[in-house]
Structures are given as structure tokens and as C-alpha cells.
Design a protein around this motif. Structure first.
Motif, PDB file in Angstrom:
ATOM      1  N   TYR A  45      30.650  54.807  42.315  1.00 47.25           N
ATOM      2  CA  TYR A  45      29.847  53.682  41.842  1.00 47.25           C
ATOM      3  C   TYR A  45      28.423  54.167  41.582  1.00 47.25           C
ATOM      4  CZ  TYR A  45      33.568  50.377  42.760  1.00 47.25           C
ATOM      5  OH  TYR A  45      34.755  49.687  42.713  1.00 47.25           O
ATOM      6  N   TYR A  46      27.945  53.888  40.382  1.00 51.04           N
ATOM      7  CA  TYR A  46      26.630  54.338  39.939  1.00 51.04           C
ATOM      8  C   TYR A  46      25.690  53.167  39.726  1.00 51.04           C
ATOM      9  CZ  TYR A  46      28.988  58.732  38.826  1.00 51.04           C
ATOM     10  OH  TYR A  46      29.708  59.892  38.882  1.00 51.04           O
ATOM     11  N   ASN A  49      37.504  41.663  49.256  1.00 49.44           N
ATOM     12  CA  ASN A  49      38.928  41.774  48.940  1.00 49.44           C
ATOM     13  C   ASN A  49      39.196  43.015  48.087  1.00 49.44           C
ATOM     14  OD1 ASN A  49      41.640  41.139  48.835  1.00 49.44           O
ATOM     15  ND2 ASN A  49      41.418  39.715  47.121  1.00 49.44           N
ATOM     16  N   LEU A  50      38.730  44.147  48.564  1.00 50.46           N
ATOM     17  CA  LEU A  50      38.852  45.372  47.794  1.00 50.46           C
ATOM     18  C   LEU A  50      40.305  45.791  47.625  1.00 50.46           C
ATOM     19  CD1 LEU A  50      35.759  47.177  49.246  1.00 50.46           C
ATOM     20  CD2 LEU A  50      36.181  46.809  46.814  1.00 50.46           C
ATOM     21  N   GLY A  77      28.619  53.364  50.210  1.00 54.31           N
ATOM     22  CA  GLY A  77      30.008  53.674  49.903  1.00 54.31           C
ATOM     23  C   GLY A  77      30.750  54.157  51.139  1.00 54.31           C
ATOM     24  N   GLY A  78      32.068  54.294  51.006  1.00 52.19           N
ATOM     25  CA  GLY A  78      32.865  54.780  52.120  1.00 52.19           C
ATOM     26  C   GLY A  78      34.327  54.506  51.920  1.00 52.19           C
ATOM     27  N   LEU A  79      35.070  54.648  53.002  1.00 44.90           N
ATOM     28  CA  LEU A  79      36.510  54.412  53.008  1.00 44.90           C
ATOM     29  C   LEU A  79      36.793  53.070  53.661  1.00 44.90           C
ATOM     30  CD1 LEU A  79      39.465  55.382  52.674  1.00 44.90           C
ATOM     31  CD2 LEU A  79      39.219  56.477  54.924  1.00 44.90           C
ATOM     32  N   GLN A  85      30.613  57.186  46.567  1.00 45.13           N
ATOM     33  CA  GLN A  85      32.067  57.109  46.507  1.00 45.13           C
ATOM     34  C   GLN A  85      32.583  55.915  47.288  1.00 45.13           C
ATOM     35  OE1 GLN A  85      34.453  59.261  44.914  1.00 45.13           O
ATOM     36  NE2 GLN A  85      35.855  57.609  45.511  1.00 45.13           N
ATOM     37  N   VAL A  86      33.458  55.155  46.649  1.00 45.55           N
ATOM     38  CA  VAL A  86      34.176  54.063  47.304  1.00 45.55           C
ATOM     39  C   VAL A  86      35.661  54.387  47.219  1.00 45.55           C
ATOM     40  CG1 VAL A  86      34.802  51.625  47.196  1.00 45.55           C
ATOM     41  CG2 VAL A  86      32.424  52.327  46.826  1.00 45.55           C
ATOM     42  N   THR A  87      36.301  54.421  48.379  1.00 47.44           N
ATOM     43  CA  THR A  87      37.733  54.705  48.430  1.00 47.44           C
ATOM     44  C   THR A  87      38.424  53.576  49.179  1.00 47.44           C
ATOM     45  OG1 THR A  87      37.318  57.079  48.444  1.00 47.44           O
ATOM     46  CG2 THR A  87      39.510  56.341  49.118  1.00 47.44           C
ATOM     47  N   VAL A  88      39.403  52.970  48.522  1.00 49.84           N
ATOM     48  CA  VAL A  88      40.139  51.863  49.122  1.00 49.84           C
ATOM     49  C   VAL A  88      41.575  52.329  49.361  1.00 49.84           C
ATOM     50  CG1 VAL A  88      40.810  49.446  48.917  1.00 49.84           C
ATOM     51  CG2 VAL A  88      38.688  50.254  47.848  1.00 49.84           C
ATOM     52  N   SER A  89      41.979  52.317  50.611  1.00 49.04           N
ATOM     53  CA  SER A  89      43.330  52.755  50.957  1.00 49.04           C
ATOM     54  C   SER A  89      44.280  51.568  50.996  1.00 49.04           C
ATOM     55  CB  SER A  89      43.319  53.465  52.312  1.00 49.04           C
ATOM     56  OG  SER A  89      42.914  52.564  53.336  1.00 49.04           O
ATOM     57  N   SER A  90      45.530  51.830  50.643  1.00 47.35           N
ATOM     58  CA  SER A  90      46.517  50.742  50.607  1.00 47.35           C
ATOM     59  C   SER A  90      47.191  50.566  51.956  1.00 47.35           C
ATOM     60  CB  SER A  90      47.562  51.053  49.539  1.00 47.35           C
ATOM     61  OG  SER A  90      48.160  52.304  49.793  1.00 47.35           O
TER      62      SER A  90
END
Length: 128
Positions: free
Chosen positions: A94-95, A85-86, A9-11, A123-128
Motif C-alpha cells: 500500500y502506497y 473485514n480484510l 502494515g502487517g499480517l 506491506q499488507v498481508t491477509v491470510s485465509s
């Protein structure tokens, strides 16, 4: 008991990709399938994808089929989730989950309550 350890996971920026991995250990001889679920803040846990331990059958949530792929590595006793394409709405924890063998016919299930063991999540974080 089965232990599940997620990683990857990550940013990431919108449009990017991530690959999550889950390594299973312990009582995996009784594993029927491994799956990925996700949970965003304030929302219910949501099915993402699952694959039979054999790797022969799999299932991906209909809304994610064009972007997410699940695969199985028997040699490493692991399952991976390739996410392309997140989008910001993919942001969640995410588990990884394990569905143990049961008597009678069994198929891949999307119901969280059918899974017996869970990892701690990544943790998955997708920034706009």
C-alpha cells in the motif's frame, strides 16, 4: 519535495482490520490531495482512496467503499486508511501519494500518473 512515510502494515487474518497511516512532510503547502494506492505482485497499481488536503472531499474505490475509510488529520499532517473485514485479495503493498496543486480547476483523481510524490509503501498481508 514532499516526503511521505507510511506505517501500519502487517499480517492479519481474513476478517480482521488494519489502520494505515501516512505522514507528509516537506512542501505540503502545495498539496491538493493525499491518496492510497495498492499493488499486488504481477498487477498494476490500483487506486484505493483519496482525500483533499482540506478533508472536505474524498473518494474511495467503488469495490472497497463498504470496508475502507479514508480520513485526514490536519494537526499531524497525516492521512489514515481504516481497512475492515480484510480479505486475502487485499494483500498488496500500500502506497501513499501526494497530488500537488495545479493551475485551474482540480478534483480528486484516481489516476496514479496524476500524483507527484510517493511513499515507499507498507506491506499488507491477509491470510485465509
Amino acid at each position: 519535495q514532499v516526503q511521505l512515510e507510511e506505517s501500519g502494515g502487517g499480517l492479519v487474518q481474513a476478517g480482521g482490520s488494519l489502520r494505515l497511516s501516512c505522514v507528509a512532510s516537506g512542501r505540503t503547502r502545495r498539496t491538493y490531495a493525499l491518496a492510497w494506492f495498492r499493488q499486488a505482485p504481477g498487477q498494476e497499481r490500483e487506486f484505493v482512496a483519496a482525500i483533499a488536503y482540506s478533508g472536505y472531499t474524498s473518494d474511495v474505490a467503488a469495490s472497497l467503499k463498504d470496508r475502507f475509510t479514508i480520513s485526514r488529520d490536519l494537526a499531524n499532517n497525516s492521512v489514515s486508511l481504516q481497512m475492515n473485514n480484510l480479505k486475502p485479495e487485499d494483500t498488496a503493498v500500500y502506497y501513499c501519494a501526494d497530488d500537488q496543486l495545479r493551475p485551474g480547476a482540480q478534483t480528486i483523481t484516481q489516476r496514479a500518473q496524476d500524483y507527484d510524490y510517493w511513499g515507499h509503501g507498507t506491506q499488507v498481508t491477509v491470510s485465509s
